[in-house]
Design an enzyme around this catalytic site. Structure first.
Site, mmCIF file in Angstrom:
data_model
loop_
_atom_site.group_PDB
_atom_site.id
_atom_site.type_symbol
_atom_site.label_atom_id
_atom_site.label_comp_id
_atom_site.label_asym_id
_atom_site.label_seq_id
_atom_site.Cartn_x
_atom_site.Cartn_y
_atom_site.Cartn_z
ATOM 1 N N ASN A 94 4.427 27.696 -22.311
ATOM 2 C CA ASN A 94 4.633 27.206 -20.949
ATOM 3 C C ASN A 94 5.676 28.120 -20.305
ATOM 4 O OD1 ASN A 94 5.193 26.001 -18.554
ATOM 5 N ND2 ASN A 94 5.469 23.941 -19.381
ATOM 6 N N ALA A 105 8.280 28.693 -14.172
ATOM 7 C CA ALA A 105 8.091 29.435 -12.917
ATOM 8 C C ALA A 105 7.768 30.910 -13.142
ATOM 9 C CB ALA A 105 9.340 29.294 -12.053
ATOM 10 N N HIS A 153 4.325 32.408 -12.320
ATOM 11 C CA HIS A 153 3.909 32.850 -10.990
ATOM 12 C C HIS A 153 4.573 34.152 -10.561
ATOM 13 C CE1 HIS A 153 2.706 28.698 -11.275
ATOM 14 N NE2 HIS A 153 3.966 28.298 -11.279
ATOM 15 N N HIS A 183 0.725 23.915 -19.000
ATOM 16 C CA HIS A 183 1.616 23.366 -17.970
ATOM 17 C C HIS A 183 1.548 21.849 -18.007
ATOM 18 C CE1 HIS A 183 2.205 27.318 -16.252
ATOM 19 N NE2 HIS A 183 0.902 27.503 -16.364
ATOM 20 N N LEU A 184 2.702 21.235 -17.840
ATOM 21 C CA LEU A 184 2.737 19.772 -17.764
ATOM 22 C C LEU A 184 2.010 19.283 -16.519
ATOM 23 C CD1 LEU A 184 6.447 19.934 -18.616
ATOM 24 C CD2 LEU A 184 4.952 18.465 -19.946
ATOM 25 N N SER A 185 2.331 19.909 -15.398
ATOM 26 C CA SER A 185 1.766 19.471 -14.118
ATOM 27 C C SER A 185 0.470 20.229 -13.832
ATOM 28 C CB SER A 185 2.779 19.706 -12.993
ATOM 29 O OG SER A 185 3.034 21.089 -12.839
ATOM 30 N N ARG A 190 -0.661 21.716 -6.676
ATOM 31 C CA ARG A 190 0.697 21.724 -6.121
ATOM 32 C C ARG A 190 0.832 22.817 -5.029
ATOM 33 N NH1 ARG A 190 4.971 21.630 -10.756
ATOM 34 N NH2 ARG A 190 6.304 21.102 -8.972
ATOM 35 N N TYR A 236 7.346 15.710 -13.735
ATOM 36 C CA TYR A 236 7.264 16.169 -15.126
ATOM 37 C C TYR A 236 7.377 15.051 -16.158
ATOM 38 C CZ TYR A 236 7.754 20.729 -12.913
ATOM 39 O OH TYR A 236 7.541 21.839 -12.135
ATOM 40 N N GLU A 269 -1.909 29.219 -22.550
ATOM 41 C CA GLU A 269 -0.969 28.881 -21.473
ATOM 42 C C GLU A 269 -1.056 27.380 -21.212
ATOM 43 O OE1 GLU A 269 -1.930 30.873 -17.803
ATOM 44 O OE2 GLU A 269 -0.473 29.722 -16.647
ATOM 45 N N ARG A 287 14.602 16.211 -15.269
ATOM 46 C CA ARG A 287 14.158 17.109 -14.210
ATOM 47 C C ARG A 287 12.944 16.517 -13.478
ATOM 48 N NH1 ARG A 287 10.585 22.609 -15.094
ATOM 49 N NH2 ARG A 287 10.644 23.239 -12.914
ATOM 50 N N PRO A 310 11.907 28.727 -18.317
ATOM 51 C CA PRO A 310 13.094 28.195 -17.640
ATOM 52 C C PRO A 310 12.937 26.755 -17.171
ATOM 53 C CG PRO A 310 11.932 29.770 -16.238
ATOM 54 C CD PRO A 310 11.313 29.872 -17.601
ATOM 55 N N ASN A 311 14.040 26.041 -17.234
ATOM 56 C CA ASN A 311 14.181 24.666 -16.739
ATOM 57 C C ASN A 311 13.469 23.612 -17.585
ATOM 58 O OD1 ASN A 311 15.741 25.439 -14.406
ATOM 59 N ND2 ASN A 311 13.853 26.249 -13.539
ATOM 60 N N ASP A 317 2.701 41.542 -19.366
ATOM 61 C CA ASP A 317 2.551 42.779 -20.139
ATOM 62 C C ASP A 317 2.900 42.570 -21.615
ATOM 63 O OD1 ASP A 317 1.721 44.126 -17.905
ATOM 64 O OD2 ASP A 317 3.539 45.325 -17.658
#
Ligand code: DQA
Length: 153
Positions: free
Chosen positions: A78, A81, A84, A104-106, A111, A26, A102, A21, A13-14, A91
């Site tokens: 990626n 959210a 988390h 992540h950009l950040s 954070r 990001y 996995e 954004r 998402p996002n 699963d």
């Protein structure tokens, strides 16, 4: 299997909002630019890259199932959210035989505390975070290396 191994790049998402954004977090690169760069890198690495983005947990889960059914070689993911929060995505990865990297950009570890836990990390081959769009490229390289080692053993 004939042809080049197929790799799925999955965005949660996002991430379709990248470019506008929270650019301080990001960056300015759009998702289309990231995807195009991965297709190009995939060409150099000898894999075919397809990508899929959704804000919907169920759509991401079904895309993982489909990737396995269609004989994909692995996934660069990626989860945004959902990293988390989503036991269901965790699963789905645990239930499939596909290696998942996995990304992540950040740097999520640097954070807010709620970003420090990943439900995905324990079922991923490994995690790459904090390098902006380069995280995806490193993730693709890591997956291709993993697949080559798996073929040799
Ligand atoms: C993210 C980090 C997540 O915590 C966040 O919810 C995102 C993006 C990243 O790429 O840095 O949506 O996955």
């Amino acid at each position: 299997m004939t042809g080049r191994p197929r790799v799925l790049v999955l965005h949660g998402p996002n991430l379709d909002r990248l470019g506008k954004r929270e650019p301080a977090v990001y960056g300015a690169t759009t998702l289309a630019e990231i995807d195009a760069s991965l297709v190009e890198l995939g060409g150099e690495l000898g894999v075919e890259v397809a990508s899929f983005q959704s804000a919907h947990e169920g759509a991401l889960i079904e895309r993982i199932h489909r990737a396995e059914d269609e004989g994909a070689a692995g996934v660069v993911f990626n989860p945004g959210a959902y990293t988390h929060t989503s036991i269901a995505l965790r699963d789905a990865i645990a239930a499939c035989a596909l290696p998942v990297i996995e990304v992540h950009l950040s740097n999520v570890a640097a954070r807010e505390p709620f970003r420090h836990h990943s439900h995905i990390a324990p079922v991923a081959v490994g995690t790459i975070a904090g390098f902006g769009p380069e995280s995806y490229r490193l993730g693709l390289r890591a997956l291709v290396g993993y697949l080559a080692r798996a073929r040799r053993t």
